[in-house]
Design a protein around this motif. Sequence first.
Motif, PDB file in Angstrom:
ATOM      1  N   THR A  73       0.831  -1.204   0.000  1.00  0.00           N
ATOM      2  CA  THR A  73       0.000   0.000   0.000  1.00  0.00           C
ATOM      3  C   THR A  73       0.864   1.250   0.000  1.00  0.00           C
ATOM      4  OG1 THR A  73      -1.942   1.007   1.053  1.00  0.00           O
ATOM      5  CG2 THR A  73      -0.196   0.280   2.532  1.00  0.00           C
ATOM      6  N   ASP A  74       0.371   2.299  -0.620  1.00  0.00           N
ATOM      7  CA  ASP A  74       1.070   3.582  -0.615  1.00  0.00           C
ATOM      8  C   ASP A  74       0.044   4.692  -0.788  1.00  0.00           C
ATOM      9  OD1 ASP A  74       3.652   4.663  -0.315  1.00  0.00           O
ATOM     10  OD2 ASP A  74       4.419   3.336  -1.858  1.00  0.00           O
ATOM     11  N   SER A  75       0.201   5.762  -0.014  1.00  0.00           N
ATOM     12  CA  SER A  75      -0.623   6.946  -0.235  1.00  0.00           C
ATOM     13  C   SER A  75       0.235   7.979  -0.947  1.00  0.00           C
ATOM     14  CB  SER A  75      -1.121   7.520   1.093  1.00  0.00           C
ATOM     15  OG  SER A  75      -1.917   6.583   1.763  1.00  0.00           O
ATOM     16  N   TYR A  76      -0.361   8.680  -1.880  1.00  0.00           N
ATOM     17  CA  TYR A  76       0.358   9.670  -2.677  1.00  0.00           C
ATOM     18  C   TYR A  76      -0.169  11.049  -2.317  1.00  0.00           C
ATOM     19  CZ  TYR A  76       2.080   5.518  -4.774  1.00  0.00           C
ATOM     20  OH  TYR A  76       2.687   4.295  -4.927  1.00  0.00           O
ATOM     21  N   VAL A  77       0.775  11.923  -1.935  1.00  0.00           N
ATOM     22  CA  VAL A  77       0.417  13.268  -1.476  1.00  0.00           C
ATOM     23  C   VAL A  77       1.290  14.291  -2.195  1.00  0.00           C
ATOM     24  CG1 VAL A  77      -0.304  12.393   0.784  1.00  0.00           C
ATOM     25  CG2 VAL A  77       2.044  13.190   0.491  1.00  0.00           C
ATOM     26  N   ALA A 112      -7.986   1.813  -5.582  1.00  0.00           N
ATOM     27  CA  ALA A 112      -7.728   3.255  -5.555  1.00  0.00           C
ATOM     28  C   ALA A 112      -8.649   3.916  -4.543  1.00  0.00           C
ATOM     29  CB  ALA A 112      -7.963   3.854  -6.938  1.00  0.00           C
ATOM     30  N   GLY A 113      -8.060   4.613  -3.568  1.00  0.00           N
ATOM     31  CA  GLY A 113      -8.842   5.356  -2.582  1.00  0.00           C
ATOM     32  C   GLY A 113      -8.554   6.846  -2.740  1.00  0.00           C
ATOM     33  N   PHE A 114      -9.595   7.613  -3.043  1.00  0.00           N
ATOM     34  CA  PHE A 114      -9.429   9.048  -3.277  1.00  0.00           C
ATOM     35  C   PHE A 114      -9.882   9.843  -2.058  1.00  0.00           C
ATOM     36  CE2 PHE A 114     -10.239   7.068  -7.399  1.00  0.00           C
ATOM     37  CZ  PHE A 114      -9.193   7.559  -8.159  1.00  0.00           C
ATOM     38  N   ILE A 115      -9.039  10.760  -1.591  1.00  0.00           N
ATOM     39  CA  ILE A 115      -9.460  11.745  -0.591  1.00  0.00           C
ATOM     40  C   ILE A 115      -9.370  13.103  -1.285  1.00  0.00           C
ATOM     41  CG2 ILE A 115      -9.001  12.802   1.644  1.00  0.00           C
ATOM     42  CD1 ILE A 115      -7.792  10.136   2.545  1.00  0.00           C
ATOM     43  N   TYR A 160      -5.566  13.509  -2.448  1.00  0.00           N
ATOM     44  CA  TYR A 160      -4.612  12.479  -2.047  1.00  0.00           C
ATOM     45  C   TYR A 160      -5.143  11.150  -2.573  1.00  0.00           C
ATOM     46  CZ  TYR A 160      -3.146  16.040   1.385  1.00  0.00           C
ATOM     47  OH  TYR A 160      -2.716  17.201   1.987  1.00  0.00           O
ATOM     48  N   ASN A 162      -4.673   6.915  -2.337  1.00  0.00           N
ATOM     49  CA  ASN A 162      -4.044   5.680  -1.882  1.00  0.00           C
ATOM     50  C   ASN A 162      -4.249   4.620  -2.952  1.00  0.00           C
ATOM     51  OD1 ASN A 162      -4.439   2.797  -0.691  1.00  0.00           O
ATOM     52  ND2 ASN A 162      -3.179   3.845   0.816  1.00  0.00           N
ATOM     53  N   THR A 164      -3.403   0.431  -3.464  1.00  0.00           N
ATOM     54  CA  THR A 164      -2.921  -0.791  -2.830  1.00  0.00           C
ATOM     55  C   THR A 164      -2.917  -1.861  -3.910  1.00  0.00           C
ATOM     56  OG1 THR A 164      -3.838  -0.079  -0.716  1.00  0.00           O
ATOM     57  CG2 THR A 164      -3.302  -2.411  -0.929  1.00  0.00           C
ATOM     58  N   ARG A 354       6.672  15.635   0.663  1.00  0.00           N
ATOM     59  CA  ARG A 354       5.588  15.444  -0.324  1.00  0.00           C
ATOM     60  C   ARG A 354       6.108  15.296  -1.746  1.00  0.00           C
ATOM     61  NH1 ARG A 354       0.832  19.360   0.795  1.00  0.00           N
ATOM     62  NH2 ARG A 354       0.024  18.045  -0.870  1.00  0.00           N
ATOM     63  N   CYS A 356       6.171  12.266  -3.141  1.00  0.00           N
ATOM     64  CA  CYS A 356       5.415  11.179  -3.769  1.00  0.00           C
ATOM     65  C   CYS A 356       4.100  10.970  -3.029  1.00  0.00           C
ATOM     66  CB  CYS A 356       6.214   9.880  -3.804  1.00  0.00           C
ATOM     67  SG  CYS A 356       6.680   9.227  -2.215  1.00  0.00           S
TER      68      CYS A 356
END
Lengths: 356, 356
Positions: A73-77, A112-115, A160, A162, A164, A354, A356
């Motif tokens: 998993t990775d979150s991208y900011v 894909a998780g979008f915030i 942001y 995420n 996975t 920030r 990545c």
Amino acid sequence: MADDERPDLDAGMVCPIPISDYPTVQLAHGGGGRLSQMLIDDMFVAAFDNPTLAQLHDGAILGIKADRLAFSTDSYVVHPLFFPGGDIGSLAIHGTVNDVAMCGARPIAISAGFIIEEGLPMADLWRIVQSMRNAANQAGVPVVTGDTKVVDRGKGDGIYINTTGIGVIDRGIEISPQRARPGDLVLLSGAIAVHGITIMSVREGLEFETRLESDSAALHTLTAAVLERGGHDVHVLRDPTRGGVASALNEIAGQAGVGIKIDEEPIPIDEEVRGACEILGFDPLYVANEGKCIAIVARESADELLQTMRGHPLGARAAIVGEVVEEHPGKVFLRSRIGGLRVVDMLSGEQLPRIC
Amino acid sequence: MADDERPDLDAGMVCPIPISDYPTVQLAHGGGGRLSQMLIDDMFVAAFDNPTLAQLHDGAILGIKADRLAFSTDSYVVHPLFFPGGDIGSLAIHGTVNDVAMCGARPIAISAGFIIEEGLPMADLWRIVQSMRNAANQAGVPVVTGDTKVVDRGKGDGIYINTTGIGVIDRGIEISPQRARPGDLVLLSGAIAVHGITIMSVREGLEFETRLESDSAALHTLTAAVLERGGHDVHVLRDPTRGGVASALNEIAGQAGVGIKIDEEPIPIDEEVRGACEILGFDPLYVANEGKCIAIVARESADELLQTMRGHPLGARAAIVGEVVEEHPGKVFLRSRIGGLRVVDMLSGEQLPRIC
């Protein structure tokens, strides 16, 4: 190719959400009601079009044949959201495909998780989603399930993401930092520090003669080629993202309880990147890469695997840059061009936030 | 039991990061250097202690025996971070365990992606991590891989957490919204609207005679019991979170191309919740639940499965609340206590932002 010269991948595709009615993302787009459903059905499902996603369940159901899975998993900011060579969407696909690949696995699915921050222009969201779609299609890894949340203005920064990933590990493959052992050689697939310096140059408003462009790319076909050729002789794979080559090697040295000695001379680096590092005051060994891979392999297979890397479009400038040693377990050393030896430590502070 | 009466699960455990040195999370805790490593090693790996996570790879490697996997992702942005009955940490475990369970799967692993706002008190982070650990341990689903990003002050709201879950689907299980068919009955595992109303009451500063408390709970043992008893007769499972029972049923009706008729009378609801809904102006059918499950099952098995639900601690108040019909495909109808029939539509706007 610079960002503004990039052919418009979306040519002819109109944003499926009517932008005149919804010029920006609203809180209700994340509320679970009709607007949420519109965003999911009309934009996300349409863009990531695949039969698994279309089941539209609480999750995806995947048929698999494997006895080992990789799961990462990775979150991208990343800031800014758009940069030369990519954007947060393509980065979110490449980064997670790579993390799965670095486990020695073939990536098979991504979530894909979008915030999203209230007020993000709908056109920007569509551009990012298209970019994710293109990256996923190019990598051959489908986005099979997702989630969308919207947070109030001032509680986010545009978007942001995420991602996975799941991958399948074939028999005979055994990738783990603990497998680095004295005598192994360290391969690096290409020129370092490109992604991080591109982002920092954009932020600082620096201009160079040759425009810098992120190296963001999916590396799974490169690692697959290396694994196919090297099999059990491939001990460690790692993509040196945040913290760069120096941090990645430090982590491996620490986990394996070995020393790692690298040579400055063979490490590929572009002149523009070196110059930008000097201007900005960064050591390129600590700057993030998003399309480069380190492989630690048995010495006897190293030359062959170097040729394998070089035979791949993303590994044309691959080099053997160092070796694993018994002395100084947990430490990384660099032999400079003029012959001095210095410790390459973990950074203690924040170098590039920030990225990545 | 209200939040402030909850026994201190962390009693005797000291935050492994020295709070006097690091009273708040700093940008460098997400930078990939030494502070990042400290946060990951000392806090996350220690708290989620399990052999898979301890491999400390770019991802986790899981041994599996299955030919079908469920894969589900959710980002949690609930505000406030702490509420009676739970916090963002426990919610992030329960919610994703439930999404995997609603695919008919046994959850086997979870990933955790943290997006932390610079300045979050380290003690709050530790409290959240402990809560996740307790929820994961209680559910028997390990957190096997993770990622931490730190964003600048004013670009987040304390912490957002993405969790993504993998589960194994046993042979003979076939859960899908498309399987809802005329004649099926609709089971609901317990009282509705508790989570959403708890959050809103905290935000609005409402006090009730009986303190409300979120129903946040992991439902996978409940669904496992239902599936074990009902097998192929269990057609659809769904946890009615954002948008509540009304939105969940509307989605199912739309996806299956059937009508759904529910009765108001048997739908379990607590008096305090009903009262709070009236005060706050919400229809409880649209309010989020985090520990309730809808099951749509073959009519002939419904009574038996109702008893199965009632035999589980989380399903003691389960009821049959409606049926699937042929007429009005895509629509949901409610028969009120006094006999009127009304359409229960999708909400078009935002009802409860950041409820999960």
